[in-house]
Design a protein around this motif. Sequence first.
Motif, short mmCIF file in Angstrom:
data_model
loop_
_atom_site.label_atom_id
_atom_site.label_comp_id
_atom_site.label_asym_id
_atom_site.label_seq_id
_atom_site.Cartn_x
_atom_site.Cartn_y
_atom_site.Cartn_z
N GLY A 98 0.84 -1.19 0.00
CA GLY A 98 0.00 0.00 0.00
C GLY A 98 0.87 1.24 0.00
N PHE A 99 0.27 2.37 0.34
CA PHE A 99 1.00 3.64 0.35
C PHE A 99 1.30 4.10 1.77
N ARG A 100 1.48 3.15 2.68
CA ARG A 100 1.81 3.50 4.07
C ARG A 100 3.23 4.03 4.15
N VAL A 101 3.46 4.85 5.15
CA VAL A 101 4.80 5.43 5.34
C VAL A 101 5.55 4.77 6.49
N ASP A 102 4.92 3.81 7.16
CA ASP A 102 5.60 3.11 8.26
C ASP A 102 6.49 2.01 7.66
N LEU A 103 7.66 2.41 7.19
CA LEU A 103 8.57 1.50 6.52
C LEU A 103 9.33 0.66 7.53
N THR A 104 9.75 -0.53 7.12
CA THR A 104 10.45 -1.46 8.00
C THR A 104 11.44 -2.29 7.20
#
Length: 279
Positions: A48-54
């Motif tokens: 998706g376009f979430r910004v919580d990268l990991t």
Amino acid sequence: MVNRLKSAIKSFFNPELPLFLLGLITAAIICILVAVIFWSTFQKGLPGFRVDLTLENYREVLFYPILPRAAKNTLITSVGTIIIACFFALPIAWLIHRTNIPYKKFFLTLMFLHVLLPGFLRTMGWIMMLSPEIGLINQILRTFIPVETGPLSIYNVSSIALLQGISMTPTLFFMVAGAFAAIDPALEESAEMSGASRLQNLGRIVLPLVMPSIIAGLIYAFMTAVSMFEVAALLGRPNNIHVLSTLMYSSIHTEVGLPNYGSAGVYGVLILLPTVIAL
């Protein structure tokens, strides 16, 4: 100034423009797809376009116990593929385009037919011949050898490299065929008149002229072999033999839970690295 403007407008509408735009659109689509895959490697769960990268996907893949063996198998099968393809394609190209061998059109037709046959179907044919349990050749051999299964087996890394190499032979052949056909016969005739043997003619005249085409073909064959899936899937999975492409497939087609697109993207990045180096 007006003349320059007219020249610029005229050059903008030249006949090459549609092809140039088509190339730009194709390049943009490829770059977007690669960017989406790379973006998914930093996300856990569905993309998706979430910004919580990991970096969890990278940790999961890089510390996966099977990864070193799969990477080794990928390298072995890829190098073996280009060796086998080179072993068959180069002599065939030389025979068809630099000798007066009969039935040239027949052999060219066979090359085209091999390209048209799906790789899955070709691999199934080999399994029906060399499977330890149902292989026709093994069934014949078991009438003379007192064993319950085998004695031959196609489920190993060597067989994957062999079948992938045979599968890539027509592609490599067509990539080098133009270079073989373009050699001026006068060069070979001059060498023969100077006392050169057929082998010396091949080594000192033909091979140096076609070497750039051969190297380009081998690079393409290597990049294709790194990402080939169907042969490794059909021959490797029965004996738990993995390559990077089959691990990527397993990440998406999981038996339990949701598909892990992030891990699949990491495997895609690992497959992309050797191809970029080859390029």
